[in-house]
Design a protein around this motif. Structure first.
Motif, short mmCIF file in Angstrom:
data_model
loop_
_atom_site.label_atom_id
_atom_site.label_comp_id
_atom_site.label_asym_id
_atom_site.label_seq_id
_atom_site.Cartn_x
_atom_site.Cartn_y
_atom_site.Cartn_z
N ILE A 58 0.88 -1.18 0.00
CA ILE A 58 0.00 0.00 0.00
C ILE A 58 0.92 1.22 0.00
CG2 ILE A 58 -1.68 1.37 1.32
CD1 ILE A 58 -2.62 -1.28 2.63
N ILE A 59 0.71 2.12 -0.95
CA ILE A 59 1.44 3.39 -0.89
C ILE A 59 0.43 4.48 -0.56
CG2 ILE A 59 2.86 5.08 -2.10
CD1 ILE A 59 3.92 2.89 -3.87
N ARG A 60 0.68 5.15 0.57
CA ARG A 60 -0.17 6.28 0.98
C ARG A 60 0.52 7.54 0.46
NH1 ARG A 60 -2.31 10.84 2.34
NH2 ARG A 60 -2.72 11.31 4.53
N GLY A 61 -0.07 8.16 -0.56
CA GLY A 61 0.48 9.42 -1.07
C GLY A 61 0.17 10.52 -0.08
N GLY A 62 1.16 10.92 0.72
CA GLY A 62 0.93 11.90 1.78
C GLY A 62 1.62 11.46 3.05
N VAL A 78 1.42 -7.25 4.20
CA VAL A 78 1.33 -6.17 3.22
C VAL A 78 2.23 -5.02 3.69
CG1 VAL A 78 -0.20 -4.47 2.12
CG2 VAL A 78 -1.06 -6.78 2.65
N GLU A 79 3.17 -4.63 2.83
CA GLU A 79 4.04 -3.50 3.18
C GLU A 79 3.28 -2.19 3.03
OE1 GLU A 79 8.07 -3.19 1.53
OE2 GLU A 79 7.79 -5.26 0.86
N VAL A 80 3.59 -1.24 3.89
CA VAL A 80 2.94 0.08 3.82
C VAL A 80 4.01 1.15 3.74
CG1 VAL A 80 1.36 1.70 4.95
CG2 VAL A 80 0.98 -0.77 5.20
N ARG A 81 3.92 2.01 2.74
CA ARG A 81 4.86 3.14 2.60
C ARG A 81 4.06 4.43 2.45
NH1 ARG A 81 9.41 0.69 0.09
NH2 ARG A 81 9.70 -1.25 1.25
N ASN A 82 4.71 5.54 2.72
CA ASN A 82 4.08 6.84 2.46
C ASN A 82 5.09 7.76 1.78
OD1 ASN A 82 5.68 7.36 4.65
ND2 ASN A 82 4.12 8.40 5.84
N THR A 83 4.66 8.99 1.54
CA THR A 83 5.55 9.95 0.86
C THR A 83 5.70 11.16 1.79
OG1 THR A 83 3.68 11.04 -0.27
CG2 THR A 83 4.73 9.21 -1.42
N PRO A 84 6.43 10.99 2.90
CA PRO A 84 6.39 12.00 3.98
C PRO A 84 7.00 13.34 3.61
CG PRO A 84 8.03 10.30 4.45
CD PRO A 84 7.27 9.84 3.24
N ALA A 85 7.94 13.37 2.68
CA ALA A 85 8.66 14.63 2.43
C ALA A 85 7.88 15.58 1.52
CB ALA A 85 10.02 14.33 1.82
N ALA A 86 6.99 15.01 0.69
CA ALA A 86 6.42 15.83 -0.40
C ALA A 86 5.59 17.02 0.07
CB ALA A 86 5.57 14.93 -1.30
N SER A 87 4.77 16.83 1.12
CA SER A 87 3.67 17.77 1.38
C SER A 87 4.01 18.96 2.26
CB SER A 87 2.50 17.01 2.01
OG SER A 87 2.11 15.94 1.21
N ALA A 88 5.24 19.02 2.81
CA ALA A 88 5.52 20.01 3.86
C ALA A 88 5.23 21.45 3.42
CB ALA A 88 6.97 19.87 4.32
N VAL A 89 5.71 21.84 2.25
CA VAL A 89 5.52 23.23 1.83
C VAL A 89 4.04 23.52 1.56
CG1 VAL A 89 5.95 24.84 -0.08
CG2 VAL A 89 7.86 23.64 1.01
N ALA A 90 3.37 22.58 0.90
CA ALA A 90 1.95 22.79 0.56
C ALA A 90 1.12 23.01 1.83
CB ALA A 90 1.41 21.59 -0.22
N VAL A 282 6.10 8.48 -5.42
CA VAL A 282 5.46 7.16 -5.66
C VAL A 282 6.29 6.39 -6.69
CG1 VAL A 282 3.45 6.04 -6.71
CG2 VAL A 282 3.12 7.86 -5.01
N VAL A 283 6.70 7.06 -7.77
CA VAL A 283 7.50 6.40 -8.81
C VAL A 283 8.82 5.90 -8.21
CG1 VAL A 283 8.73 6.75 -10.99
CG2 VAL A 283 6.42 7.67 -10.71
N ALA A 284 9.47 6.76 -7.40
CA ALA A 284 10.76 6.37 -6.80
C ALA A 284 10.57 5.17 -5.85
CB ALA A 284 11.37 7.55 -6.05
N LEU A 285 9.46 5.18 -5.08
CA LEU A 285 9.18 4.06 -4.17
C LEU A 285 9.01 2.75 -4.94
CD1 LEU A 285 6.58 5.43 -1.56
CD2 LEU A 285 8.70 4.23 -1.07
N LEU A 286 8.25 2.83 -6.03
CA LEU A 286 8.01 1.60 -6.81
C LEU A 286 9.29 1.11 -7.47
CD1 LEU A 286 4.46 2.11 -8.34
CD2 LEU A 286 5.25 0.18 -6.97
N GLU A 287 10.12 2.06 -7.92
CA GLU A 287 11.39 1.68 -8.54
C GLU A 287 12.23 0.87 -7.55
OE1 GLU A 287 12.77 5.37 -10.17
OE2 GLU A 287 11.85 4.87 -12.11
#
Ligand code: NAD
Length: 291
Positions: A58-62, A78-90, A282-287
């Protein structure tokens, strides 16, 4: 491999993920998916995971993982990942936008003009300059808020027992000390057993009269009934929030009918630029996951 995109991501993502396998946005195909991409809308409960027997990732975008049953995922492998760095500025920009809109009476001024009223004398603004901001939690988002607050001439305090030192805010040892000094309080903690309802009547009693609370963290960190009462009494001057007990909020939420509330519909992470950054992560995580 079937990749299921459950929630709203940048529209370029399906094409960018095609190199990893079949990509679908048809949630009825969950039973066949090996990878599921969610944001905060999809609730990855134990039942949802049970309905996805082939799921491996599961990839949680956010950032927040409170919409994923981590225990159920672990039990199923089931592995779980997120994208913690992306949202800080927004998110930091929205927090700051809410914090500026309250003392500048932007909504009142705009609505009055729409009604044909030119309230030049009546509308009195106050400045952020010289005020004290208390950041509850000093992670990625709060650190970005701190930098912006410093540029506005605010004194920035923070309470975060898991952070030892900071270059962007003055650390205080207890939440009570922060609450007692802040003119503005901005919430940036994850939802955990410790933070659920942490802004309740006893926390509010420790705050300065007329304090402004900004919440771009999680709705459930606030005890809604206690806060609504404090808004009615004037103890809390204003509450500006992007986050709710549920998306959308229950129409009976006391926050919706309380005075001096400024609200947005959980759009903190929804900048165009951030959706692109989330897509990149997400692309980098999948790679790295397929290697
Ligand atoms: P982060 O993990 O970088 O920072 C969270 C900080 O909270 C950490 O430094 C941690 O030590 C601190 N913390 C944890 N428990 C605490 C406690 N009891 N008291 C004080 N501090 C505590 O996360 P982040 O990227 O800064 O995001 C913060 C939160 O913002 C997320 O967990 C999420 O709930 C919320 N968020 C909201 C939106 C939105 O759309 N409004 C978008 C992204 C994230």
């Amino acid at each position: 491999m079937l990749i299921l995109i459950c929630d709203a991501f940048d529209k370029s993502l399906p094409e960018r993920l095609a190199k990893f396998g079949d990509v679908t946005e048809d949630v009825a195909r969950l039973p066949h998916a090996e990878v599921a991409l969610v944001r905060s809308k999809t609730k990855c409960t134990a039942d949802w995971i049970a309905g996805a027997p082939k799921l491996k990732l599961i990839i949680r975008g956010g950032v927040g993982l409170d919409n994923v049953d981590l225990k159920a995922a672990k039990e199923r492998g089931v592995e779980v990942r997120n994208t913690p760095a992306a949202s800080a500025v927004a998110v930091a920009e929205l927090a700051f936008c809410l914090m500026l809109a309250v003392p500048n009476k932007l909504v009142e001024a705009h609505n009055a003009l729409k009604e044909g009223k030119f309230l030049k004398k009546e509308i009195k603004r106050t400045e952020l300059f010289g005020k004290t901001l208390g950041l509850v939690g000093l992670g990625r988002i709060a650190s970005e808020v701190a930098k912006r607050a410093a540029a506005f001439g605010m004194r920035v305090l923070t309470y975060d027992p898991f952070v030892k030192r900071s270059d962007v805010a003055i650390m205080v040892p207890t939440l009570k000390e922060l609450l007692g000094q802040a003119d503005y309080i901005s919430m940036h903690v994850p939802l955990t057993d410790e933070t659920r309802g942490m802004i309740n009547s006893s926390a509010i009693a420790a705050m300065k009269d007329g304090v402004v609370i900004v919440n771009t963290g999680r709705g459930k960190c606030i005890a809604e009934e206690d806060l609504a009462e404090a808004l009615r009494s004037g103890k809390v001057g204003a509450y500006a929030t992007d986050v709710w007990y549920s998306d959308p909020p229950d129409p009976a939420s006391p926050i919706l009918s309380a005075p001096n509330v400024l609200m947005t519909p959980h759009i903190g992470a929804n900048s165009k630029e951030n959706l692109l950054r989330i897509g990149n992560e997400v692309v980098a995580l999948l790679e790295s996951w397929v290697k």
